[in-house]
Design a protein around this motif. Structure first.
Motif, PDB file in Angstrom:
ATOM      1  N   ILE A 117       8.282  -4.313  11.172  1.00  0.00           N
ATOM      2  CA  ILE A 117       9.370  -3.616  11.850  1.00  0.00           C
ATOM      3  C   ILE A 117       9.719  -2.375  11.034  1.00  0.00           C
ATOM      4  O   ILE A 117       9.792  -2.429   9.813  1.00  0.00           O
ATOM      5  N   GLU A 118       9.863  -1.282  11.741  1.00  0.00           N
ATOM      6  CA  GLU A 118      10.169  -0.007  11.092  1.00  0.00           C
ATOM      7  C   GLU A 118      11.501   0.509  11.598  1.00  0.00           C
ATOM      8  O   GLU A 118      11.828   0.381  12.779  1.00  0.00           O
ATOM      9  N   PHE A 119      12.262   1.074  10.664  1.00  0.00           N
ATOM     10  CA  PHE A 119      13.579   1.622  10.980  1.00  0.00           C
ATOM     11  C   PHE A 119      13.638   3.086  10.556  1.00  0.00           C
ATOM     12  O   PHE A 119      13.091   3.461   9.519  1.00  0.00           O
ATOM     13  N   ALA A 120      14.318   3.889  11.325  1.00  0.00           N
ATOM     14  CA  ALA A 120      14.686   5.240  10.924  1.00  0.00           C
ATOM     15  C   ALA A 120      16.091   5.115  10.348  1.00  0.00           C
ATOM     16  O   ALA A 120      17.025   4.745  11.054  1.00  0.00           O
ATOM     17  N   SER A 121      16.228   5.386   9.043  1.00  0.00           N
ATOM     18  CA  SER A 121      17.497   5.148   8.355  1.00  0.00           C
ATOM     19  C   SER A 121      17.990   6.405   7.673  1.00  0.00           C
ATOM     20  O   SER A 121      17.229   7.119   7.033  1.00  0.00           O
ATOM     21  N   THR A 122      19.294   6.632   7.793  1.00  0.00           N
ATOM     22  CA  THR A 122      19.923   7.779   7.158  1.00  0.00           C
ATOM     23  C   THR A 122      20.941   7.269   6.145  1.00  0.00           C
ATOM     24  O   THR A 122      21.833   6.492   6.486  1.00  0.00           O
ATOM     25  N   PHE A 123      20.761   7.704   4.908  1.00  0.00           N
ATOM     26  CA  PHE A 123      21.675   7.369   3.827  1.00  0.00           C
ATOM     27  C   PHE A 123      22.421   8.640   3.433  1.00  0.00           C
ATOM     28  O   PHE A 123      22.090   9.733   3.885  1.00  0.00           O
ATOM     29  N   SER A 124      23.400   8.504   2.564  1.00  0.00           N
ATOM     30  CA  SER A 124      24.200   9.671   2.184  1.00  0.00           C
ATOM     31  C   SER A 124      23.392  10.731   1.452  1.00  0.00           C
ATOM     32  O   SER A 124      23.757  11.902   1.472  1.00  0.00           O
ATOM     33  N   THR A 125      22.270  10.354   0.841  1.00  0.00           N
ATOM     34  CA  THR A 125      21.498  11.333   0.085  1.00  0.00           C
ATOM     35  C   THR A 125      20.163  11.707   0.719  1.00  0.00           C
ATOM     36  O   THR A 125      19.558  12.696   0.319  1.00  0.00           O
ATOM     37  N   THR A 126      19.687  10.931   1.690  1.00  0.00           N
ATOM     38  CA  THR A 126      18.363  11.199   2.249  1.00  0.00           C
ATOM     39  C   THR A 126      18.137  10.416   3.536  1.00  0.00           C
ATOM     40  O   THR A 126      18.915   9.532   3.885  1.00  0.00           O
ATOM     41  N   THR A 127      17.060  10.755   4.208  1.00  0.00           N
ATOM     42  CA  THR A 127      16.603  10.029   5.387  1.00  0.00           C
ATOM     43  C   THR A 127      15.293   9.351   5.023  1.00  0.00           C
ATOM     44  O   THR A 127      14.450   9.950   4.354  1.00  0.00           O
ATOM     45  N   VAL A 128      15.125   8.103   5.457  1.00  0.00           N
ATOM     46  CA  VAL A 128      13.907   7.362   5.136  1.00  0.00           C
ATOM     47  C   VAL A 128      13.393   6.622   6.368  1.00  0.00           C
ATOM     48  O   VAL A 128      14.126   6.401   7.325  1.00  0.00           O
ATOM     49  N   ARG A 129      12.116   6.255   6.318  1.00  0.00           N
ATOM     50  CA  ARG A 129      11.504   5.340   7.275  1.00  0.00           C
ATOM     51  C   ARG A 129      11.280   4.051   6.506  1.00  0.00           C
ATOM     52  O   ARG A 129      10.453   3.997   5.604  1.00  0.00           O
ATOM     53  N   GLU A 130      12.058   3.021   6.833  1.00  0.00           N
ATOM     54  CA  GLU A 130      11.931   1.726   6.172  1.00  0.00           C
ATOM     55  C   GLU A 130      11.002   0.832   6.992  1.00  0.00           C
ATOM     56  O   GLU A 130      11.107   0.791   8.212  1.00  0.00           O
ATOM     57  N   LYS A 131      10.111   0.124   6.311  1.00  0.00           N
ATOM     58  CA  LYS A 131       9.255  -0.843   6.982  1.00  0.00           C
ATOM     59  C   LYS A 131       9.387  -2.168   6.248  1.00  0.00           C
ATOM     60  O   LYS A 131       9.244  -2.227   5.026  1.00  0.00           O
ATOM     61  N   VAL A 132       9.677  -3.222   7.004  1.00  0.00           N
ATOM     62  CA  VAL A 132       9.744  -4.563   6.448  1.00  0.00           C
ATOM     63  C   VAL A 132       8.618  -5.363   7.104  1.00  0.00           C
ATOM     64  O   VAL A 132       8.450  -5.328   8.323  1.00  0.00           O
ATOM     65  N   VAL A 133       7.846  -6.055   6.278  1.00  0.00           N
ATOM     66  CA  VAL A 133       6.736  -6.865   6.764  1.00  0.00           C
ATOM     67  C   VAL A 133       7.101  -8.330   6.547  1.00  0.00           C
ATOM     68  O   VAL A 133       7.551  -8.707   5.461  1.00  0.00           O
ATOM     69  N   PHE A 134       6.913  -9.110   7.592  1.00  0.00           N
ATOM     70  CA  PHE A 134       7.246 -10.533   7.555  1.00  0.00           C
ATOM     71  C   PHE A 134       5.998 -11.374   7.812  1.00  0.00           C
ATOM     72  O   PHE A 134       5.071 -10.928   8.476  1.00  0.00           O
ATOM     73  N   ARG A 135       6.039 -12.601   7.328  1.00  0.00           N
ATOM     74  CA  ARG A 135       5.007 -13.601   7.613  1.00  0.00           C
ATOM     75  C   ARG A 135       5.716 -14.817   8.174  1.00  0.00           C
ATOM     76  O   ARG A 135       6.765 -15.212   7.688  1.00  0.00           O
ATOM     77  N   ASN A 136       5.127 -15.424   9.191  1.00  0.00           N
ATOM     78  CA  ASN A 136       5.714 -16.612   9.792  1.00  0.00           C
ATOM     79  C   ASN A 136       5.280 -17.824   8.971  1.00  0.00           C
ATOM     80  O   ASN A 136       4.125 -18.230   9.016  1.00  0.00           O
ATOM     81  N   ASP A 137       6.211 -18.370   8.197  1.00  0.00           N
ATOM     82  CA  ASP A 137       5.972 -19.548   7.363  1.00  0.00           C
ATOM     83  C   ASP A 137       6.820 -20.683   7.910  1.00  0.00           C
ATOM     84  O   ASP A 137       8.055 -20.602   7.873  1.00  0.00           O
ATOM     85  N   ASP A 138       6.181 -21.712   8.411  1.00  0.00           N
ATOM     86  CA  ASP A 138       6.902 -22.882   8.935  1.00  0.00           C
ATOM     87  C   ASP A 138       7.963 -22.483   9.958  1.00  0.00           C
ATOM     88  O   ASP A 138       9.118 -22.893   9.868  1.00  0.00           O
ATOM     89  N   GLN A 139       7.566 -21.634  10.903  1.00  0.00           N
ATOM     90  CA  GLN A 139       8.436 -21.196  11.999  1.00  0.00           C
ATOM     91  C   GLN A 139       9.623 -20.351  11.540  1.00  0.00           C
ATOM     92  O   GLN A 139      10.616 -20.242  12.244  1.00  0.00           O
ATOM     93  N   GLN A 140       9.526 -19.745  10.363  1.00  0.00           N
ATOM     94  CA  GLN A 140      10.561 -18.830   9.876  1.00  0.00           C
ATOM     95  C   GLN A 140       9.897 -17.534   9.427  1.00  0.00           C
ATOM     96  O   GLN A 140       8.881 -17.566   8.730  1.00  0.00           O
ATOM     97  N   TRP A 141      10.470 -16.420   9.815  1.00  0.00           N
ATOM     98  CA  TRP A 141       9.957 -15.126   9.380  1.00  0.00           C
ATOM     99  C   TRP A 141      10.478 -14.855   7.973  1.00  0.00           C
ATOM    100  O   TRP A 141      11.680 -14.836   7.743  1.00  0.00           O
ATOM    101  N   ARG A 142       9.538 -14.660   7.035  1.00  0.00           N
ATOM    102  CA  ARG A 142       9.894 -14.418   5.640  1.00  0.00           C
ATOM    103  C   ARG A 142       9.260 -13.112   5.162  1.00  0.00           C
ATOM    104  O   ARG A 142       8.152 -12.768   5.549  1.00  0.00           O
ATOM    105  N   VAL A 143       9.956 -12.422   4.293  1.00  0.00           N
ATOM    106  CA  VAL A 143       9.546 -11.101   3.811  1.00  0.00           C
ATOM    107  C   VAL A 143       8.290 -11.205   2.936  1.00  0.00           C
ATOM    108  O   VAL A 143       8.221 -12.038   2.035  1.00  0.00           O
ATOM    109  N   VAL A 144       7.311 -10.340   3.217  1.00  0.00           N
ATOM    110  CA  VAL A 144       6.142 -10.192   2.349  1.00  0.00           C
ATOM    111  C   VAL A 144       5.981  -8.754   1.863  1.00  0.00           C
ATOM    112  O   VAL A 144       5.135  -8.474   1.024  1.00  0.00           O
TER     113      VAL A 144
END
Length: 164
Positions: A117-144
């Motif tokens: 999942i990718e987000f377009a994010s604006t912070f007070s000092t900059t703009t970023v494209r955040e990407k979070v990658v998850f893995r489905n472990d035992d029916q739960q999405w967990r960060v990798v």
């Protein structure tokens, strides 16, 4: 000088960790859009994870990390890496989901179901494209993985404001 020492120590500690700063994110084609229910689950999980980071509570993200990543790094390296990575972003002003997808093919990773999942994010000092990658472990999405790329605009609004 202290800041430079902290950043350098963090870089050394990050060896082998799936946190990135201005590096290209994994070359993954997440062509499966998933179901609306899957998309909502991943979005909700990502928002909780990112809200912890926004609140300066990187130490509380470890339980959300996949056992696959936990086997490759330590909690100390993960937490300090996240803190160093987000140093200087400032306060979050706006975050909008930009893309979401699912895949079973992840480079240099064990077989499994992954979500990006990718987000377009604006912070007070900059703009970023955040990407979070998850893995489905035992029916739960967990960060990798957590990645972001900064956007830099030179002369943007100031240049427009000075034009007649």
């Amino acid at each position: 000088m202290k800041l430079l020492a902290i950043v350098l120590c963090s870089v050394v500690l990050l060896g082998g960790c799936d946190i990135s700063f201005n590096n290209s994110t994994p070359k993954v084609m997440a062509s499966d859009p998933g179901t609306p229910q899957q998309q909502q689950q991943v979005l909700d999980t990502a928002v909780v994870f990112l809200e912890l980071l926004d609140a300066g509570k990187a130490d509380r993200t470890w339980p959300a990390v996949s056992p696959v990543l936990q086997a490759k790094t330590s909690e100390l390296v993960w937490v300090n890496g996240l803190k160093a990575l987000r140093l200087g972003l400032g306060t979050l002003h706006k975050r909008e989901p930009a893309a979401i997808g699912f895949t079973e093919q992840m480079p240099d990773a064990p077989a499994g179901k992954y979500a990006l999942i990718e987000f377009a994010s604006t912070f007070s000092t900059t703009t970023v494209r955040e990407k979070v990658v998850f893995r489905n472990d035992d029916q739960q999405w967990r960060v990798v993985g957590y990645f972001f790329n900064k956007s830099v605009t030179f002369g943007g609004d100031q240049q427009k404001a000075s034009q007649p």
